[in-house]
Design an enzyme around this catalytic site. Structure first.
Site, PDB file in Angstrom:
ATOM      1  N   HIS A  46      66.699  58.912 123.876  1.00 52.87           N
ATOM      2  CA  HIS A  46      67.843  58.024 124.130  1.00 52.87           C
ATOM      3  C   HIS A  46      67.810  57.527 125.577  1.00 52.87           C
ATOM      4  O   HIS A  46      68.715  57.796 126.371  1.00 52.87           O
ATOM      5  CB  HIS A  46      69.168  58.750 123.837  1.00 52.87           C
ATOM      6  CG  HIS A  46      70.301  57.797 123.575  1.00 52.87           C
ATOM      7  ND1 HIS A  46      71.342  58.109 122.747  1.00 52.87           N
ATOM      8  CD2 HIS A  46      70.552  56.534 124.034  1.00 52.87           C
ATOM      9  CE1 HIS A  46      72.198  57.086 122.697  1.00 52.87           C
ATOM     10  NE2 HIS A  46      71.741  56.122 123.476  1.00 52.87           N
ATOM     11  N   GLU A 104      72.055  64.075 118.113  1.00 51.47           N
ATOM     12  CA  GLU A 104      71.583  64.204 119.499  1.00 51.47           C
ATOM     13  C   GLU A 104      72.378  65.274 120.245  1.00 51.47           C
ATOM     14  O   GLU A 104      73.586  65.408 120.046  1.00 51.47           O
ATOM     15  CB  GLU A 104      71.742  62.864 120.222  1.00 51.47           C
ATOM     16  CG  GLU A 104      70.909  61.754 119.624  1.00 51.47           C
ATOM     17  CD  GLU A 104      71.125  60.420 120.339  1.00 51.47           C
ATOM     18  OE1 GLU A 104      71.713  60.420 121.438  1.00 51.47           O
ATOM     19  OE2 GLU A 104      70.697  59.401 119.799  1.00 51.47           O
ATOM     20  N   ARG A 160      71.844  53.159 117.379  1.00 56.30           N
ATOM     21  CA  ARG A 160      72.585  54.391 117.140  1.00 56.30           C
ATOM     22  C   ARG A 160      71.933  55.165 116.003  1.00 56.30           C
ATOM     23  O   ARG A 160      71.562  54.602 114.974  1.00 56.30           O
ATOM     24  CB  ARG A 160      74.047  54.099 116.785  1.00 56.30           C
ATOM     25  CG  ARG A 160      74.913  53.665 117.959  1.00 56.30           C
ATOM     26  CD  ARG A 160      75.164  54.828 118.921  1.00 56.30           C
ATOM     27  NE  ARG A 160      76.066  54.482 120.007  1.00 56.30           N
ATOM     28  CZ  ARG A 160      75.701  54.043 121.194  1.00 56.30           C
ATOM     29  NH1 ARG A 160      74.392  53.848 121.440  1.00 56.30           N
ATOM     30  NH2 ARG A 160      76.586  53.790 122.132  1.00 56.30           N
TER      31      ARG A 160
END
Length: 320
Positions: free
Chosen positions: A287, A269, A240
């Site tokens: 990601h 993000e 994360r």
């Protein structure tokens, strides 16, 4: 008049075709064509009295959203391992079961973490750019050198399913593995890895560091923690973005304290700090750790398995 075949399940995020087909066949699901936001989920549930919802990050349900859901909703299913995009404790208070898919992502995420390790150590981003520009210049014995993975010590923060899977892969590359977690794993789970009771004690031993813990709260990696890593260390994050103080990471990369980094997750993000894209010693991916056909299908199927269990009056397979 009531619907003769009411929708039992709302799929509020885009899912693979195989997952959508099963959802429609088994639950008469409504499958969105674009990711819904949280209030759109609430409105749909009110209009159609659905019993289950499969959500994503954009449709993450916080306390006010959950409070507004109709009493028909019995389960909020997540097709990922993380649930940091919703208020789990409040959902429980309201009698709604929350589930995730902890096993579905393990192997692919571990594969991807090793990809980041290898790419960051061996300057993959730079080499690929050279080739796309047409190469055209041979490199001598002292130029464009990476750092060897074999023989290095890999530090793993979080020795759960993914952390242990990364450890197995790293050992296959001849790496020594050290780890830290809330508690020590069993000897069989350690498989030769060395436990450190806290992050600060472990970091000076880590030539490569990989994060595998949930996000949320204050950053785990700040200027202090990066400073504890040995000079020339490599940092990898496929967990994360919230775990990292990105100013501190940028400073560690530009000062030469870190040799390189491999990053799949970021604090903001999908609007990544542009400074990292300007650095040659950072390997960047958007990601994508779980992005394989097999894993994304399994993530969706796991969520549907949990929905089926709850709607059949059984216990959830993966309650949070």
């Amino acid at each position: 008049m009531p619907e003769t075949n009411p929708t039992q399940l709302l799929i509020a995020r885009r899912v693979p075709q195989a997952v959508a087909a099963r959802a429609v066949s088994e639950f008469r699901a409504y499958v969105t064509e674009s990711d819904m936001d949280a209030w759109s989920v609430v409105d749909f549930c009110k209009k159609h009295d659905v019993r289950a919802v499969l959500i994503g990050k954009k449709s993450g349900l916080q306390e006010d959203h959950i409070a507004a859901l109709p009493s028909t909703v019995k389960i909020i299913a997540n097709a990922s391992a993380g649930v940091d995009h919703m208020n789990v404790s409040y959902a429980r208070e309201k009698g709604i079961v929350v589930t995730n898919a902890p096993d579905a992502l393990t192997e692919c995420t571990a594969d991807f973490a090793m990809l980041l390790v290898l790419a960051a150590c061996r300057r993959a981003s730079e080499y690929e750019k050279i080739m796309r520009r047409g190469w055209g210049k041979s490199f001598g014995m002292t130029e464009m050198l990476g750092t060897r993975v074999n023989g290095k010590t890999l530090g793993i923060v979080g020795f759960g399913r993914i952390g242990r899977a990364v450890a197995r892969r790293a050992q296959g590359f001849g790496m020594r593995v050290v780890y830290t977690d809330i508690q020590r794993a069993s000897p069989s789970s350690e498989n030769g890895a060395t436990f450190f009771p806290n992050l600060g004690e472990m970091l000076p031993h880590c030539q490569v560091l990989s994060l595998h813990v949930p996000g949320g709260g204050l950053p785990l990696m700040t200027q202090k923690e990066f400073g504890l890593l040995p000079k020339g260390a490599v940092f990898v994050n496929a967990a994360r973005g919230a775990l990292v103080d990105e100013d501190a990471l940028y400073d560690a990369l530009t000062s030469g304290h870190l040799f390189s980094a491999g990053l799949d997750v970021y604090r903001n993000e999908p609007n990544v700090d542009a400074r990292f894209a300007s650095l040659e010693n950072v390997f960047l991916t958007p990601h994508m750790a779980s992005a394989t056909v097999e894993t994304r299908d399994q993530m969706g199927f796991t969520a549907l398995d949990n929905v089926a269990a709850i709607l059949d009056g059984r216990q959830a397979l993966n309650p949070v």
